[in-house]
Design an enzyme around this catalytic site. Structure first.
Site: not given
Length: 377
Positions: A146-147
């Site tokens: 997700c980053n």
């Protein structure tokens, strides 16, 4: 308050447009519970208390008994590719259309994904399927989670800054429903209740102006600080923090019992992320002359209700500050690497940014990692 960031040696990269794409079908949490015939009250509570109202998904086909059947890893991989390309096509068309560009005008393409593994990667497939010029440079960022959107934006911004006037494009392609395992356990249900499918594209270009014209002298407002053009904000800097002791808190790994990949989320991860958000933002603002109170706009990854609440409390933000983050979570769920661009699009369409405003982008994910970027309109 004006930042005192020193004038760079080359033009600053600027976010010029964003586009998004989702599958055609959207489902409420209640509908999903009925579709998958979930009776366990603990799992039902997980879905219904998630702050998520709807998600776009590509669900498994219906079996002979009328229920959604289990998909093999091969079927999930094909979903990852087929659905991913469909969503990317929509997101790219919208993004480039906003700046009057076509795929063949793009000089650098970066594709981000964590919901499947393919070789060649999405960048080669997008170039072939969408008619990009074959001289287009490319990069695939795979498996960062997700980053990864901000990790990739860092690379894309660097390329754009080194190649003024040329279009660099980043596309986050996340068919999260291609990474689902349905076995009725709480471990898999946490993931299944949270993630949605979506793609987001962002165009980045460095103005072909001199560095001084683009940024002003240290401590003084240059033209960009007082009359930022409508194309979008400049990207000033990035800052990261990795938490090695929480490296196993979020992981995508092979599940021998099911013969497919499975994602795991530790229940403590919201508090790990929240505890490190403040120091990451502190590092981002260090040397800029800015305080947190000077940040007008906050775009945070829609990681889940507890993650958002933890970040909000630790950074002492208001619910209004994170309205787009929570709005995207409610309408789409967690879209992995592209979530923050869905929120950025909402901010752009809201029309509240003003020349000289500063904004912070924040994503978090496996590593465990917190990524940030500082913008100026």
């Amino acid at each position: 308050m004006l930042s005192n960031i020193a004038a760079p040696s080359r033009p600053l990269p600027r976010i010029t447009a964003v586009g998004t794409g989702v599958p055609p079908h959207s489902y409420s949490q209640e509908e999903l519970l009925e579709i998958f015939r979930v009776d366990d009250p603990r799992i039902r509570s997980l879905y219904l208390n998630s702050a998520i109202e709807r998600r776009h998904l590509t669900l498994p086909p219906v079996g002979p008994d009328g229920a959604r059947r289990q998909e093999s890893q091969g079927e999930l991989l094909r979903k990852h590719v087929d659905s991913g390309l469909d969503m990317a096509r929509t997101a790219i068309a919208e993004c480039l259309g906003k700046i009057g560009a076509a795929p063949e005008d793009v000089s650098y393409l970066c594709c981000v994904s964590s919901t499947g593994f393919i070789t060649p990667g999405f960048s080669a497939k997008v170039i072939k399927e969408l008619g990009f010029d074959t001289s287009c440079s490319r990069l695939d960022v795979v498996g960062m989670g997700c980053n990864a959107g901000l990790n990739a934006l860092n690379a894309v911004s660097g390329w754009a800054g080194a190649n003024p006037g040329k279009i660099a494009l980043m596309v986050c392609i996340e068919a999260c429903s291609a990474a689902y395992v349905f076995d009725g356990t709480m471990r898999t249900s946490v993931v299944n209740s949270l993630f949605g499918d979506g793609a987001a594209a962002v165009a980045v270009t460095a103005d072909a102006a001199s560095p001084t014209e683009a940024s002003g002298e240290p401590g003084e407002p240059g033209p960009a600080a007082t009359a930022a053009p409508a194309e979008g904000p400049v990207v000033l800097k990035f800052a990261s923090r990795i938490v090695p002791e929480a490296s196993e808190a979020m992981r995508y790994e092979w599940d021998d019992d099911h013969g497919k990949f499975s994602f795991f989320l530790d229940r403590e991860i919201p508090y790990v992320v929240g505890a490190h958000a403040e120091e990451t933002v502190g590092a981002l603002l260090e040397g800029t002359g800015l305080r947190r109170s000077d940040i007008a706009h906050w775009i945070v990854h829609s990681g889940g209700k507890k993650v958002i609440d933890s970040v909000r409390v630790n950074l002492r933000l208001t619910r209004h500050d994170l309205r787009h983050t929570t709005g995207v979570l409610a309408d789409h769920g967690n879209l992995s690497s592209g979530s923050f661009l869905f929120s950025y699009r909402r901010l752009s369409e809201e029309g509240v940014t003003a020349p000289g405003d500063h904004g912070v982008l924040m994503t978090m994910g496996p590593g465990s990692t917190v990524e940030t970027a500082l913008l100026r309109w």
